[in-house]
Design a protein around this motif. Structure first.
Motif: not given
Length: 525
Positions: A191, A193-194, A196, A214, A263-264
């Motif tokens: 995964t 930020k924008n 996967c 996501h 992180l995401h």
């Protein structure tokens, strides 16, 4: 009796009794006769293709030189998979590739769906799966699923009915089936930020298969964690689990799952343990003749310590289990301790360590030594205590196998000495040290002659010209490679010269098995 069966008997490919037996087994396995025969290597797919062409007059089709990007998307993926057909092109009518032209149900269904006249060409059963996979790429499935799940819900934890719905189950099965079909060893679900990203590791290389949103990623991760019996509410700590997956309705595959907070969101890695496809024959490992003779000589000894070294994923476990499989007779008491047991082998006493309850490698080894062992396999020597017990066992009449994470055979001695193991004990107990890597094999279908062969041979100081090969890429492979083989160092005497990993790789290149570029990727000089 169906037409294909009659043609096979007529051409003396099988006897009447053999074809009747095949028909019964195909029915029992819920497979068509053609799929059963080719899958079990009873009759070659190309031979059946020629059979239909000769007796029924259908034209042949070869997908190897065909532009697959031009396939018309006229038929839904579910029908392509169900009937095992490929729409090729529109030219007055629909050109349809099929491995069994007598399957009138499939032909009638496609005619009904498209409202088009059908022109049949014969496709080898061997090529069907690769073409279906390209036609039914995972990305459209993912997009379709995203639309079906798009209900403006953004919470990370879902009710059971939400991660157990049919479209999501279909997508999970699609990913797992696709990975198994490609012989992937791992699936990475990552995964960002924008989006996967979903990647498969095939022959040691990671390939991006698709990207999803996501929303879909969260539900996919939750569904897989449920399958592995993990805590879906825990997203801040790593977790490990496993589950079984039924592949082709016949094979139960063990899949190990590891989750890690990033992180995401979360990253999942699924390790596919398809042990039925593993070849544990010593002759298939990739040893040269001299190396194989050295290996056979030392594993036949009643005592001694045999160590296999190399990085993670270099095939150490398969090498060890090939030796155990070779030694596995009713006259020998063989025990193994691992973390975890990756290959289940009938006739061997296998033990998983469990540090949570105090069951460590050293604890298991002490127990094994009280149980009249002949052969002991230790998954890995990680500390001085385990090393000392292994050496003691090797010196007191036992054959001991184990692994270390070192790059080269000679480094293994240095690693054990760094554990404060006495050098004299090492020399008295170690029988053989092997260092190994796995190197990709060139596809036998599409590999082509390397135009720079003479330059490479000169660079390697090889006087006699030998044709070398490079990858090209076709439907039968991934980027010109298919499968892997081992390259080895076999150290028996610390003072004598031995074939290095690089030299072993050069032997594979000269035999036309791999390329110079692959050698430089795995073990540059």
């Amino acid at each position: 009796m169906q037409l294909l069966a009659r043609l096979i008997v007529q051409d003396s490919l099988l006897t009447q009794n053999e074809i009747e037996s095949a028909l019964q087994k195909a029915k029992k396995s819920n497979l068509s006769l053609i799929t059963y025969l080719v899958k079990n290597k009873i009759v070659l797919g190309t031979r059946i293709q020629q059979l239909y062409a000769t007796h029924l007059g259908f034209p042949l089709f070869n997908s190897l030189n065909y532009d697959m990007s031009a396939l018309p998307k006229l038929i839904p993926p579910e029908l392509v998979k169900r009937y095992r057909i490929i729409p090729l092109k529109m030219e007055h009518n629909l050109h349809l590739a099929i491995s069994d032209p007598t399957d009138q149900t499939a032909i009638n269904s496609i005619m009904f769906h498209t409202n088009l006249e059908i022109y049949i060409v014969i496709l080898s059963e061997d090529q069907v799966d690769a073409l279906i996979e390209q036609y039914c790429h995972a990305l459209p499935t993912a997009k379709h699923l995203e639309l079906s799940l798009h209900d403006n819900q953004t919470e990370l934890i879902f009710q059971e009915q939400e991660y157990n719905n049919e479209p999501l189950i279909t997508f999970v099965n699609e990913i797992l089936n696709n990975a198994l079909h490609k012989h992937a060893s791992d699936i990475h679900i990552e995964t960002f930020k924008n989006n996967c990203r979903i990647r498969f590791r095939v022959d040691g290389i990671l390939y991006t298969m698709t990207e999803i949103s996501h929303l879909l990623a969260n539900r996919l991760i939750t569904s897989l964690k449920v399958m592995a019996k993990l805590d879906i509410s825990e997203r801040r700590l790593p977790q490990d689990g496993h589950f079984h997956f039924l592949y082709n309705d016949t094979e139960t595959i063990d899949i190990r799952l590891s989750s890690c907070p990033v992180l995401h969101g979360e990253k999942l890695v699924l390790r596919i343990l398809d042990t039925k496809r593993m070849n544990l024959s010593l002759h298939s490992l990739g040893f040269t003749e001299d190396q194989k003779n050295i290996f056979l000589t030392h594993i036949a000894k009643p005592q001694g310590l045999i160590l296999v070294s190399g990085p993670t994923g270099s095939g150490k476990t398969v090498t060890l289990y090939s030796a155990l499989n070779y030694l596995n007779t009713s006259e020998k008491n063989i025990s193994s301790v691992e973390n975890p047991v990756e290959i289940q082998l009938e006739g061997i006493n296998q033990l998983n360590i469990n540090p949570k309850i105090g069951l460590h490698f050293s604890t298991a080894l002490r127990t094994f030594l009280r149980q009249d062992p002949d052969v002991i396999m230790i998954g890995e020597i990680r500390d001085a205590e385990t090393a000392e017990i292994a050496i003691q066992a090797a010196q007191t009449g036992h054959l001991v196998f184990s692994t270390l994470h070192t790059n080269y055979a000679i480094d293994t001695i240095k690693r054990l000495e760094s554990m404060k193991i006495n050098t004299a004990d090492l020399q008295n107990s170690i029988s053989l040290i092997i260092s190994q890597r796995l190197i990709r094999k060139l596809c036998s279908v599409c590999k082509c002659v390397d135009p720079d062969a003479e330059k490479i041979l000169t660079l390697l100081d090889i006087k006699q010209y030998v044709p070398l090969f490079i990858p090209k890429g076709c439907e039968a492979c991934l980027q010109g490679y298919e499968g892997r083989t081992g390259i080895y160092e076999c150290l028996t005497d610390f003072k004598k010269p031995y074939m290095t990993l690089h030299q072993s790789a050069i032997e594979k290149m000269l035999a036309g098995i791999t390329s110079f570029a692959e050698i430089n990727r795995i073990c540059p000089a």
